[in-house]
Design a protein around this motif. Structure first.
Motif, mmCIF file in Angstrom:
data_model
loop_
_atom_site.group_PDB
_atom_site.id
_atom_site.type_symbol
_atom_site.label_atom_id
_atom_site.label_comp_id
_atom_site.label_asym_id
_atom_site.label_seq_id
_atom_site.Cartn_x
_atom_site.Cartn_y
_atom_site.Cartn_z
ATOM 1 N N HIS A 1 44.347 -2.245 43.200
ATOM 2 C CA HIS A 1 43.602 -3.459 42.822
ATOM 3 C C HIS A 1 44.526 -4.658 42.991
ATOM 4 O O HIS A 1 45.740 -4.493 43.061
ATOM 5 C CB HIS A 1 43.122 -3.345 41.368
ATOM 6 C CG HIS A 1 44.234 -3.112 40.387
ATOM 7 N ND1 HIS A 1 45.143 -4.088 40.040
ATOM 8 C CD2 HIS A 1 44.603 -2.004 39.694
ATOM 9 C CE1 HIS A 1 46.014 -3.585 39.169
ATOM 10 N NE2 HIS A 1 45.708 -2.324 38.951
ATOM 11 N N CYS B 1 46.561 5.899 35.395
ATOM 12 C CA CYS B 1 47.781 5.273 35.923
ATOM 13 C C CYS B 1 48.553 4.527 34.838
ATOM 14 O O CYS B 1 49.775 4.551 34.815
ATOM 15 C CB CYS B 1 47.446 4.290 37.043
ATOM 16 S SG CYS B 1 46.908 5.077 38.573
ATOM 17 N N HIS B 2 47.839 3.849 33.937
ATOM 18 C CA HIS B 2 48.526 2.893 33.054
ATOM 19 C C HIS B 2 48.925 3.434 31.696
ATOM 20 O O HIS B 2 49.687 2.814 30.983
ATOM 21 C CB HIS B 2 47.658 1.641 32.866
ATOM 22 C CG HIS B 2 47.693 0.753 34.064
ATOM 23 N ND1 HIS B 2 48.802 0.002 34.372
ATOM 24 C CD2 HIS B 2 46.792 0.522 35.034
ATOM 25 C CE1 HIS B 2 48.561 -0.674 35.486
ATOM 26 N NE2 HIS B 2 47.361 -0.370 35.918
ATOM 27 N N CYS C 1 41.698 3.561 35.218
ATOM 28 C CA CYS C 1 42.790 2.684 34.754
ATOM 29 C C CYS C 1 43.824 3.458 33.945
ATOM 30 O O CYS C 1 45.034 3.335 34.158
ATOM 31 C CB CYS C 1 42.273 1.580 33.850
ATOM 32 S SG CYS C 1 40.870 0.656 34.444
HETATM 33 C C1 HEC Z 1 46.293 4.291 41.184
HETATM 34 C C2 HEC Z 1 46.901 3.711 39.983
HETATM 35 C C3 HEC Z 1 46.269 2.496 39.339
HETATM 36 C C4 HEC Z 1 44.985 2.396 38.815
HETATM 37 C C5 HEC Z 1 43.854 3.414 38.877
HETATM 38 C C6 HEC Z 1 44.915 1.107 38.174
HETATM 39 N N1 HEC Z 1 46.102 0.440 38.316
HETATM 40 FE FE1 HEC Z 1 46.588 -1.339 37.446
HETATM 41 N N2 HEC Z 1 48.387 -1.300 38.409
HETATM 42 C C7 HEC Z 1 48.867 -0.264 39.166
HETATM 43 C C8 HEC Z 1 50.195 -0.594 39.664
HETATM 44 C C9 HEC Z 1 51.065 0.276 40.551
HETATM 45 C C10 HEC Z 1 50.497 -1.886 39.146
HETATM 46 C C11 HEC Z 1 51.784 -2.686 39.317
HETATM 47 C C12 HEC Z 1 52.579 -2.422 38.072
HETATM 48 C C13 HEC Z 1 53.694 -3.357 37.799
HETATM 49 O O1 HEC Z 1 54.113 -4.095 38.662
HETATM 50 O O2 HEC Z 1 54.157 -3.342 36.648
HETATM 51 C C14 HEC Z 1 49.338 -2.284 38.359
HETATM 52 C C15 HEC Z 1 49.259 -3.476 37.671
HETATM 53 C C16 HEC Z 1 48.267 -3.793 36.756
HETATM 54 C C17 HEC Z 1 48.268 -4.963 35.903
HETATM 55 C C18 HEC Z 1 49.338 -6.049 35.887
HETATM 56 C C19 HEC Z 1 49.141 -6.950 37.102
HETATM 57 C C20 HEC Z 1 50.205 -7.989 37.327
HETATM 58 O O3 HEC Z 1 49.929 -8.904 38.126
HETATM 59 O O4 HEC Z 1 51.317 -7.870 36.774
HETATM 60 C C21 HEC Z 1 47.120 -4.915 35.154
HETATM 61 C C22 HEC Z 1 46.672 -5.924 34.137
HETATM 62 C C23 HEC Z 1 46.399 -3.722 35.553
HETATM 63 N N3 HEC Z 1 47.119 -3.054 36.534
HETATM 64 C C24 HEC Z 1 45.186 -3.322 35.038
HETATM 65 C C25 HEC Z 1 44.429 -2.266 35.538
HETATM 66 C C26 HEC Z 1 43.074 -1.960 35.120
HETATM 67 C C27 HEC Z 1 42.293 -2.714 34.079
HETATM 68 C C28 HEC Z 1 42.672 -0.876 35.844
HETATM 69 C C29 HEC Z 1 41.301 -0.220 35.877
HETATM 70 C C30 HEC Z 1 40.198 -1.102 36.220
HETATM 71 C C31 HEC Z 1 43.790 -0.479 36.672
HETATM 72 N N4 HEC Z 1 44.823 -1.355 36.481
HETATM 73 C C32 HEC Z 1 43.800 0.633 37.501
HETATM 74 C C33 HEC Z 1 48.228 0.925 39.433
HETATM 75 C C34 HEC Z 1 46.949 1.250 39.033
#
Ligand code: HEC
Ligand code: HEC
Ligand code: HEC
Ligand code: HEC
Ligand code: HEC
Length: 382
Positions: free
Chosen positions: A272, A215-216, A212
């Motif tokens: 995800h 990326c975040h 997580c």
């Molecule tokens: C390969 C990169 C990647 C990984 C690893 C990742 N994410 Fe994300 N995630 C993203 C992207 C791209 C978005 C879309 C972002 C946006 O629209 O602002 C996102 C969006 C989110 C959002 C917002 C969703 C929404 O509907 O607006 C949350 C909460 C989130 N991620 C939590 C997590 C969590 C917790 C983990 C680990 C379990 C995780 N992410 C792992 C790429 C990733």
């Protein structure tokens, strides 16, 4: 006995660390535990200034404020969907479970470590409302704070591979210990269950990052983590990196034979599902080189189809709010929209993409925020 040995080797990789942690003065821990929640956060921040500063700009420190803003808005005259208001009233303790300063590590992960429970049984525990250690209203204001993620009631918990510097001047309530549960996405699972359990190691057949934070989280020029988590309310000095912008995956093509533009929302960066309540929308406008609009279209991403079942009990015969959209597939299937053009173009086409986002797909359009803009130029002949 086997369990205990495992526990010690997980939490205290070497014996020295365990002894030092035992000998720390208890009275400092006791007096720290008596402070109000916001005072505790300030104390942590007095030594960890960058972490505090960035934490306060991010989603977790603001989670209670954002929930409260939401509750104030739906109670105001500006909002009149009484079915939704009623649904929130009924679910208020559930909302608090993620949006207030609960102690994830202390109430759940520590238990998991002690009992050597399996992940499925942890997930069952998640259905219970989490407990805040200091549950007073005053304490809730700090949102999901340092103690929610880092504190087990005695020690600060951090990455498993953290190497103690025993000369460092750590007060007894900091005294960091490493934990495997902390170092993995399990640390986020209580409130982000779906992202954690439905994470795909590949997108469209290509291997992707699954941590997580990789990326975040923001990383500085030297690659060091800054403890800032990007979110929907980033300030202008914290622009999202391209790896987090799903609108970047949109492409367009012109088909001369039927005079149509086909826009495709592909996915190379989201491993995800998006969450149940949000909406991401792309609006397309096709223009010729002198600015005449030849066509337009939209692709909307939301999960209304699934969330309807949660809201339905509160709406009885009333129409459920929002307009159905798509989920962005992680198996490589693109979402396409066909835009027929009003006339044959004589110059290259310009397709503009305007990306908007809403926290609640069912809220009025005035809550849309424009977060993305890009133009694609297409030759009018193939
Ligand atoms: C390969 C990169 C990647 C990984 C690893 C990742 N994410 Fe994300 N995630 C993203 C992207 C791209 C978005 C879309 C972002 C946006 O629209 O602002 C996102 C969006 C989110 C959002 C917002 C969703 C929404 O509907 O607006 C949350 C909460 C989130 N991620 C939590 C997590 C969590 C917790 C983990 C680990 C379990 C995780 N992410 C792992 C790429 C990733
Ligand atoms: C008096 C200063 C001080 C206070 C107050 C303090 N810490 Fe620390 N903290 C330190 C020092 C010094 C270290 C480095 C210890 C070491 O290197 O062995 C540290 C280490 C840490 C680490 C591990 C760093 C890493 O790289 O993984 C975390 C996490 C942490 N502290 C969080 C907290 C939290 C949460 C609080 C409040 C409960 C807190 N600290 C209060 C001084 C402090
Ligand atoms: C399982 C954890 C969880 C629960 C329970 C939960 N939320 Fe959230 N909430 C999130 C996450 C994660 C986000 C950020 C991603 C998103 O917007 O979906 C969020 C975002 C929000 C936002 C957007 C705030 C902003 O930054 O603009 C509001 C408002 C909100 N939630 C209200 C509620 C209400 C009301 C409830 C109870 C009916 C609730 N939440 C229950 C996890 C939760
Ligand atoms: C949502 C959970 C969460 C909250 C809230 C949180 N932390 Fe952290 N913190 C983490 C994680 C996870 C890491 C490990 C980061 C990594 O591996 O890159 C971390 C790392 C750290 C570190 C090590 C150095 C660094 O920046 O990577 C310090 C110090 C720290 N946190 C202090 C704090 C303080 C102080 C607060 C409150 C102001 C706080 N944290 C709030 C989850 C959290
Ligand atoms: C105690 C519950 C809790 C824990 C634990 C937690 N989060 Fe969150 N997270 C939330 C809530 C609530 C929000 C929504 C805040 C808001 O907008 O009001 C959120 C928002 C986010 C967002 C921003 C979504 C968006 O685009 O607005 C990201 C990214 C995120 N969390 C990642 C993580 C990661 C990574 C971890 C683990 C290191 C983690 N969270 C641990 C409750 C939690």
């Amino acid at each position: 006995m086997g369990g205990i040995i495992l526990l010690l080797s997980q939490c205290h990789p070497d014996k020295k660390e365990y002894i030092v942690y035992k000998s720390k003065p208890q009275h400092l821990i006791d007096s720290f535990n008596r402070l109000s929640r916001s005072e505790q956060v300030k104390v942590c921040g007095s030594c960890h200034q960058q972490a505090l500063l960035n934490e306060q700009l991010g989603p977790h420190a603001n989670s209670f404020l954002k929930l409260r803003e939401h509750l104030e808005f739906i109670k105001s005259d500006a909002y009149n969907d009484s079915c939704y208001v009623n649904s929130v009233k009924k679910r208020a303790p559930y909302c608090d479970g993620c949006h207030t300063s609960v102690n994830v590590y202390e109430t759940l992960l520590l238990k998991l470590n002690k009992n050597q429970d399996s992940l499925p049984s942890l997930l069952k525990l998640l259905r219970l409302p989490l407990e805040a250690r200091i549950g007073a209203e005053e304490g809730l204001k700090t949102g999901d704070d340092c103690l929610s993620c880092h504190y087990d009631g005695k020690n600060v918990v951090t990455n498993f591979n953290f190497k103690r510097n025993f000369n460092a001047d750590c007060p007894s309530y900091c005294n960091p210990v490493g934990s495997k549960l902390f170092s993995s996405n399990t640390n986020c699972i209580t409130c982000h269950t779906e992202e954690t359990t439905r994470m795909s190691p590949t997108i469209a057949g290509k291997k992707v990052e699954t941590n997580c934070l990789k990326c975040h989280q923001e990383y500085d020029n030297t690659g060091k983590s800054t403890h800032y988590i990007y979110w929907r309310n980033d300030s202008s000095n914290k622009p999202k990196p391209s790896r987090l912008i799903i609108f970047e995956d949109i492409t367009a093509q012109y088909n001369t034979s039927n005079n149509q533009v086909i826009v495709s929302w592909n996915n190379s960066r989201l491993p995800h599902p998006l969450t149940l309540c949000t909406e991401h929308a792309a609006h397309f406008e096709v223009k010729d080189s002198v600015g005449n609009i030849l066509g337009s279209g939209d692709i909307v991403l939301n999960r209304k189809k699934e969330y309807d079942s949660t809201l339905k009990p509160f709406y009885s015969k009333n129409k459920l709010p929002g307009k159905e959209g798509y989920q962005l597939p992680i198996d490589g299937t693109a979402i396409n929209d066909t835009i027929p053009l009003l006339q044959k173009p004589h110059s290259p086409l310009i397709v503009t993409i305007t990306g908007t986002q809403k926290a609640q797909y069912w809220f009025p359009n005035s809550f849309k925020k424009t977060i993305y803009q890009r133009a694609i130029v297409l030759p009018s002949k193939q």
